[in-house]
Enzyme design. Sequence first.
Site, PDB file in Angstrom:
ATOM      1  N   THR A  91      15.751  57.330 -29.356  1.00  0.00           N
ATOM      2  CA  THR A  91      16.492  56.747 -29.573  1.00  0.00           C
ATOM      3  C   THR A  91      16.540  57.214 -31.002  1.00  0.00           C
ATOM      4  O   THR A  91      16.549  57.494 -31.917  1.00  0.00           O
ATOM      5  CB  THR A  91      16.566  55.344 -30.558  1.00  0.00           C
ATOM      6  OG1 THR A  91      16.685  54.422 -29.465  1.00  0.00           O
ATOM      7  CG2 THR A  91      18.241  54.552 -31.219  1.00  0.00           C
TER       8      THR A  91
ATOM      9  N   THR B 222      16.284  54.528 -24.465  1.00  0.00           N
ATOM     10  CA  THR B 222      17.707  54.472 -25.662  1.00  0.00           C
ATOM     11  C   THR B 222      17.879  53.188 -25.907  1.00  0.00           C
ATOM     12  O   THR B 222      16.698  52.119 -26.003  1.00  0.00           O
ATOM     13  CB  THR B 222      19.067  55.088 -24.647  1.00  0.00           C
ATOM     14  OG1 THR B 222      19.816  55.105 -25.206  1.00  0.00           O
ATOM     15  CG2 THR B 222      19.418  53.491 -23.675  1.00  0.00           C
TER      16      THR B 222
END
Length: 176
Positions: free
Chosen positions: A163, A2
Amino acid sequence: MTTIVSVRRNGQVVIGGDGQATLGNTVMKGNVKKVRRLYNDKVIAGFAGGTADAFTLFELFERKLEMHQGHLVKAAVELAKDWRTDRMLRKLEALLAVADENSSLIITGNGDVIQPENDLIAIGSGGPYAQAAARAMLENTELSAREIVDKSLNIAGDICIYTNHFHTIEELPSKA
């Protein structure tokens, strides 16, 4: 993984994160909220790493905040101690970025509590891209902390395959 970014500027502290959850090479969910408010909305926190692990850590961190009357640094150090010494917690794989009106910290599973340079935090797989983008904007623009976080997450999302462009952004007033 992330991307989580935190910026402190002009009386605001902001933490933002993307929403992608992956299992191996597959996107499982695109709207995970990896940033949340804790301790009566006085602390904001974001996580990078395993989702289930991070939710466990959020819960433990909130307990530490309650035990230490919201003192961010004490709560972070106590969580890091437990994380490092408890056999079950040691297996948790995540990083936390946390902030209140005074401090911004990174908490790791190795027992580290790090106060970053220039109050800029960027963690996760897209962290290096977001950090470079945020640093350039901090040094060369007058953008707000929220705008820098949002733009940094977008840049990381354009580069990092782990992401995406679904953002959760939280902010607090800052004294620092």
